[in-house]
Design an enzyme around this catalytic site. Structure first.
Site, PDB file in Angstrom:
ATOM      1  CG  HIS A 153      80.264 -44.660  12.767  1.00  0.00           C
ATOM      2  ND1 HIS A 153      79.002 -44.143  12.746  1.00  0.00           N
ATOM      3  CD2 HIS A 153      80.518 -44.970  14.057  1.00  0.00           C
ATOM      4  CE1 HIS A 153      78.519 -44.125  13.967  1.00  0.00           C
ATOM      5  NE2 HIS A 153      79.421 -44.626  14.788  1.00  0.00           N
ATOM      6  CD  GLU A 208      63.151 -57.417  14.698  1.00  0.00           C
ATOM      7  OE1 GLU A 208      63.999 -57.199  13.836  1.00  0.00           O
ATOM      8  OE2 GLU A 208      62.850 -56.585  15.566  1.00  0.00           O
ATOM      9  CG  ASP A 213      67.381 -59.059  14.097  1.00  0.00           C
ATOM     10  OD1 ASP A 213      68.539 -59.448  14.329  1.00  0.00           O
ATOM     11  OD2 ASP A 213      67.003 -57.902  14.286  1.00  0.00           O
ATOM     12  CB  CYS A 262      61.349 -52.844   7.125  1.00  0.00           C
ATOM     13  SG  CYS A 262      61.287 -53.576   8.762  1.00  0.00           S
TER      14      CYS A 262
END
Ligand code: PEP
Ligand code: MG
Length: 584
Positions: free
Chosen positions: A198, A440, A464, A511
């Site tokens: 985070h 992916e 991925d 993406c």
């Protein structure tokens, strides 16, 4: 006269948040509490339990305060963390677990607290999911906060920083981010931490350069040392020589100037010199990023990662919550399109509710569509929410982690029954909702000719795809040198996907992070890619390349690259081509 010589040092870590910061080190003390086991008498148990409850109340008040500050300063999305912290405080494993130890073992609260933190840490660390590994730090952060109130010892706070400093720490916790303000803390470097922490996400949102995963770096730095953070290359210099300082100062100046220039491209459409329009969409995780998407002139949202709604919590989100969030994004960006990705979670806190076994390898395990199909309730609830939101704008859905057509068929069956349910209830939705898949996995890539005709669109998830093609876990530092989009096997596979999707007349986008890397922009255009989706702030850089090239040049570059095998030679070729565009 004695001259105190300072030691020059250079460290290589994980590039976490881009940019350069030069300043003096501010050392954060590690969270080290000396916890002593005290055996207590039966009559003292009540007192220990009430000490614990008081500390929990104090911690709760503190998190509520931090929640408010974050909402005001950074945005609501980042404040959700403190909701999760408050849930941890009251989570039975934590709360009741500590009281149980005090009562059954007749020990002091500090010892019981430490024992529970250690137990939770151990069980989280057994998980391979990098996200969950990072969540260990959330529990520790909460535990340390409670411990601080119990011991009455104030941890050194980042609020103490009065001048522009670089934070050097063993580990920074998300709650520390509250105090990291632009202008006061100008960058940070930590021994621990991964890309999904985070704190890193927050650093990026604040535009603060950061390097993490520097191992034992913090123990070698002294307060006041001069530090350079190169967040782009993942390098940290301590007490560098004047040449290095001079060169970084001028690079920083140059980067600031380039950024000011690039931002001027925002209103220009991304069109090649030969007139080919390229769509540049944005990747987001929450509604609050939509303003940024607009500010950088994105052509809609090419990837809305919905995981945020599911993580940092111990229960599944309600349909109404998911609906409101997705509706918020879709309405806000309308009429521009939004691709909502079906939740791509692995074994995590949700799994506790669903009683999913903790797996040894979550990258290869139950994640994305697999998890959704194994627990159809997740998919059903999310699809209901998405369908309901679909009437508020231009929305499509995308299934993650597809390896086989049967998964698409199974998910579509659920979609069909959800639509029937909504029809029966008289709830409106977009009946022509487009359904796409992420490519992916190498399995899906190699089967593109069969998959593409069965979906409305495909989007390449290179993050991925690269890890599965090269058998290199995307979060593993020791093999990170092998993780390379320029590997010829990756290039061939991506070329194959684009070719296959176009042959079926389906729109194709990318993406993954590769779409944001200007080194590959021309190569991808050469392969026929016309839709890119990336973190909004990368759009101007990619646009600059598009504006300065032609499709013919890109196609020639691809032909050249196909003839090369060595990854470094491929990179050299790509760099030379990009330089010709940028230097013009
Ligand atoms: C990807 O794999 O490239 C992708 C965009 O998905 P994520 O990074 O969320 O796994
Ligand atoms: Mg992915």
């Amino acid at each position: 006269m004695t001259i105190n010589k300072v030691k020059k040092m250079k460290f290589k870590g994980i590039p976490a948040s881009e940019g350069i910061a030069i300043g003096r080190a501010y050392l954060m003390a590690a969270d080290s509490y000396c916890v002593i086991k005290r055996n207590i008498e039966y009559h003292q148990v009540k007192k220990e339990v009430s000490r614990f409850k008081d500390a929990i109340d104090e911690a709760e008040k503190n998190f509520e305060k931090q929640h408010k500050i974050v909402v005001e300063d950074i945005g609501k999305k980042y404040a959700n963390l403190f909701d999760a912290y408050m849930l941890i405080l009251k989570d039975p494993i934590f709360y009741k677990g500590i009281i149980k130890i005090i009562k059954s073992e007749k020990v002091n609260v500090e010892y019981a607290l430490q024992k529970v933190i250690d137990d939770i840490t151990k069980s989280f660390k057994m998980m391979d999911d990098p996200y969950m590994k990072d969540r260990v730090h959330d529990v520790q952060d909460v535990g340390n906060k409670v411990m601080g109130f119990l011991l009455g010892s104030g941890k050194k706070s980042l609020k103490d920083i009065q001048t522009r400093k670089i934070i050097v720490a063993h580990m920074l916790h998300p709650s520390d981010a509250v105090d990291i303000k632009k202008g006061k803390s100008i960058g940070f470097a930590t021994d621990l931490g991964g890309k999904t922490s985070h704190i890193v996400i927050m650093a990026e949102s604040l535009g603060i350069p950061a390097v993490v995963g520097l191992k034992s770096f913090s123990s070698k730095v002294s307060p006041g040392d001069l530090v350079i953070i190169d967040g782009t290359r993942g390098i940290v210099y301590v007490n560098p020589d004047t040449d290095t300082i001079r060169s970084y100062r001028s690079e920083k100046k140059e980067l600031d100037k380039i950024f000011r220039e690039l931002i001027k491209l925002t209103d220009k459409p991304a069109v090649t010199k030969c007139g080919q329009k390229i769509s540049l969409a944005a990747n987001i995780e929450d509604v609050e990023e939509v303003d940024n998407v607009k500010n950088y002139g994105a052509d809609g949202i090419g990837l809305y990662r919905t995981e945020y709604m599911y993580l940092n919590r111990f229960n599944l989100p309600e349909e109404e919550d998911i609906f409101k969030k997705i509706k918020g994004v879709v309405e806000n960006i309308s009429p521009a399109p939004v691709v909502v990705r079906i939740v791509d979670i692995g074994a995590d806190k949700v799994s506790k509710q669903l009683k999913i076994d903790v797996e040894k390898n979550t990258f290869m395990g139950l994640r994305g569509i697999r998890l959704c199909l194994a627990h159809p309730i997740i998919l059903t609830v999310q699809l209901r929410a998405i369908l309901r939101a679909s009437k508020f704008g231009n929305l499509s859905i995308m299934y993650p982690m597809i390896t086989d057509v049967s998964e698409i068929e199974a998910a579509n069956e659920i979609l069909k029954s959800v639509k029937e349910e909504l029809d029966a209830e008289g709830i409106e939705y977009n009946k022509n909702l487009k359904v796409g898949v992420m490519i992916e996995t190498p399995a899906a890539a190699l089967d593109i000719d069969y998959i593409a005709p069965r979906v409305d669109f495909v989007s390449i998830g290179t993050n991925d795809l690269i890890q599965y093609t090269l058998a290199v876990a995307r979060d593993t530092e020791s093999v990170a040198y092998l993780y390379n989009p320029a590997d010829i096997s990756v290039i061939k596979l991506i070329n194959r996907i684009i070719y296959g999707a176009k042959k079926s007349d389906k729109w194709i986008s990318m993406c993954g992070e590769m779409a944001a890397n200007t080194l590959y922009t021309e190569l991808l255009i050469g392969m026929g890619l016309r839709k890119f989706s990336m973190t909004a702030s990368y759009i101007p850089k990619v646009k600059q390349i598009i504006l300065g090239t032609t499709v013919e040049k890109c196609e020639k570059l691809l032909e050249k690259v196909k003839e090369i095998h060595d990854t470094n030679d491929i990179i050299k070729e790509l760099q030379e081509s990009r330089n010709k565009v940028v230097e013009k």
